[in-house]
Design a protein around this motif. Structure first.
Motif, PDB file in Angstrom:
ATOM      1  N   ARG A 108     -23.388 -24.863  30.287  1.00 57.55           N
ATOM      2  CA  ARG A 108     -23.018 -26.271  30.300  1.00 57.55           C
ATOM      3  C   ARG A 108     -21.959 -26.442  31.391  1.00 57.55           C
ATOM      4  N   PRO A 109     -21.953 -27.516  32.059  1.00 52.90           N
ATOM      5  CA  PRO A 109     -22.903 -28.620  31.962  1.00 52.90           C
ATOM      6  C   PRO A 109     -24.249 -28.226  32.562  1.00 52.90           C
ATOM      7  N   LEU A 110     -25.275 -28.990  32.182  1.00 50.78           N
ATOM      8  CA  LEU A 110     -26.606 -28.819  32.735  1.00 50.78           C
ATOM      9  C   LEU A 110     -26.991 -30.099  33.471  1.00 50.78           C
ATOM     10  N   TYR A 111     -27.659 -29.910  34.579  1.00 51.16           N
ATOM     11  CA  TYR A 111     -28.090 -31.027  35.412  1.00 51.16           C
ATOM     12  C   TYR A 111     -29.612 -31.052  35.466  1.00 51.16           C
ATOM     13  N   ALA A 112     -30.162 -32.209  35.757  1.00 51.19           N
ATOM     14  CA  ALA A 112     -31.607 -32.360  35.946  1.00 51.19           C
ATOM     15  C   ALA A 112     -31.841 -33.498  36.928  1.00 51.19           C
ATOM     16  N   ARG A 113     -32.994 -33.456  37.550  1.00 56.02           N
ATOM     17  CA  ARG A 113     -33.393 -34.486  38.509  1.00 56.02           C
ATOM     18  C   ARG A 113     -34.841 -34.858  38.224  1.00 56.02           C
ATOM     19  N   THR A 114     -35.161 -36.110  38.451  1.00 57.02           N
ATOM     20  CA  THR A 114     -36.546 -36.540  38.263  1.00 57.02           C
ATOM     21  C   THR A 114     -36.859 -37.683  39.229  1.00 57.02           C
ATOM     22  N   LYS A 123     -37.627 -39.915  29.870  1.00 53.39           N
ATOM     23  CA  LYS A 123     -37.530 -40.058  28.410  1.00 53.39           C
ATOM     24  C   LYS A 123     -37.231 -38.725  27.744  1.00 53.39           C
ATOM     25  N   VAL A 124     -37.854 -37.641  28.225  1.00 49.78           N
ATOM     26  CA  VAL A 124     -37.596 -36.307  27.673  1.00 49.78           C
ATOM     27  C   VAL A 124     -36.116 -35.981  27.799  1.00 49.78           C
ATOM     28  N   LEU A 125     -35.570 -36.159  28.993  1.00 51.59           N
ATOM     29  CA  LEU A 125     -34.159 -35.835  29.226  1.00 51.59           C
ATOM     30  C   LEU A 125     -33.251 -36.671  28.333  1.00 51.59           C
ATOM     31  N   GLU A 126     -33.519 -37.952  28.256  1.00 52.44           N
ATOM     32  CA  GLU A 126     -32.663 -38.842  27.462  1.00 52.44           C
ATOM     33  C   GLU A 126     -32.754 -38.531  25.966  1.00 52.44           C
ATOM     34  N   LYS A 127     -33.938 -38.179  25.461  1.00 57.41           N
ATOM     35  CA  LYS A 127     -34.078 -37.807  24.052  1.00 57.41           C
ATOM     36  C   LYS A 127     -33.296 -36.530  23.736  1.00 57.41           C
ATOM     37  N   CYS A 128     -33.064 -35.722  24.750  1.00 59.90           N
ATOM     38  CA  CYS A 128     -32.354 -34.446  24.551  1.00 59.90           C
ATOM     39  C   CYS A 128     -30.864 -34.546  24.887  1.00 59.90           C
ATOM     40  N   GLY A 129     -30.375 -35.769  25.083  1.00 60.24           N
ATOM     41  CA  GLY A 129     -28.946 -35.968  25.269  1.00 60.24           C
ATOM     42  C   GLY A 129     -28.458 -36.044  26.704  1.00 60.24           C
ATOM     43  N   PHE A 130     -29.343 -35.924  27.677  1.00 59.97           N
ATOM     44  CA  PHE A 130     -28.938 -36.058  29.074  1.00 59.97           C
ATOM     45  C   PHE A 130     -28.657 -37.525  29.378  1.00 59.97           C
ATOM     46  N   LEU A 153     -27.228 -35.528  33.547  1.00 61.91           N
ATOM     47  CA  LEU A 153     -26.211 -34.568  33.177  1.00 61.91           C
ATOM     48  C   LEU A 153     -26.151 -34.441  31.656  1.00 61.91           C
ATOM     49  N   LEU A 154     -26.036 -33.193  31.195  1.00 65.08           N
ATOM     50  CA  LEU A 154     -25.759 -32.900  29.791  1.00 65.08           C
ATOM     51  C   LEU A 154     -24.463 -32.106  29.777  1.00 65.08           C
ATOM     52  N   GLU A 155     -23.411 -32.709  29.215  1.00 64.94           N
ATOM     53  CA  GLU A 155     -22.098 -32.081  29.278  1.00 64.94           C
ATOM     54  C   GLU A 155     -21.795 -31.164  28.104  1.00 64.94           C
ATOM     55  N   VAL A 156     -22.201 -31.520  26.923  1.00 71.13           N
ATOM     56  CA  VAL A 156     -21.789 -30.786  25.726  1.00 71.13           C
ATOM     57  C   VAL A 156     -22.581 -29.524  25.552  1.00 71.13           C
TER      58      VAL A 156
END
Length: 156
Positions: A108-114, A123-130, A153-156
């Motif tokens: 953590r933190p984890l980053y993603a791009r789409t 939607k996948v990222l947002e459902k998982c807290g990003f 970004l997923l901080e926790v």
């Protein structure tokens, strides 16, 4: 039942088929210049699978390989990426796999791009807290043009 298992070199030929699918490449947008080059794919991903600093998991449904998920370092950030066989899109597999993956990795933190128009992945990222944190322009090999990509970004 969705299961994650450490990716092995034997998994790569199946994963290559998924990642060379023209429709899937268009949706992902940010792909290698030649996603149909199996030799280049196998060389790159065999090295990645063998790297202990990279966590790559094969996604299986009822024992069948349906995709992969990985975290890797890029620009001093740990990024998450996943790829699901197009035949399994829209079934919640990516969301469940990412949720499971987040319990496996302590990074953590984890980053993603789409890509801006890849609403399924968003939607996948947002459902998982990003959380969406911004946007950038980038050259999308699969589309042969510069497009907008959303940053997460997923901080926790």
């Amino acid at each position: 039942m969705i299961q994650l298992k450490k990716t092995t070199p034997e998994d790569l030929k199946t994963l290559f088929v998924f990642q060379s699918d023209e429709t899937a490449c268009h949706m992902a947008a940010f792909t290698p210049k030649d996603p149909g080059n199996e030799e280049a794919y196998l060389t790159k991903w065999t090295r990645i699978v063998g790297d202990p600093g990279i966590c790559m998991q094969t996604i299986r449904v009822e024992g069948k390989i349906v995709g992969s998920i990985v975290h890797f370092e890029m620009m001093d950030e740990t990024n998450v990426s996943y790829w699901i066989d197009r035949n399994y899109w829209g079934q919640g597999i990516a969301t469940e796999a990412l949720k499971q993956f987040l319990t496996i990795t302590e990074k953590r933190p984890l980053y993603a791009r789409t890509a801006f128009d890849n609403t399924g992945s968003q939607k996948v990222l947002e459902k998982c807290g990003f959380k969406r944190t911004g946007r950038e322009q980038g050259f999308a090999n699969a589309r042969n043009l510069e497009i907008e990509e959303f940053l997460y970004l997923l901080e926790v």
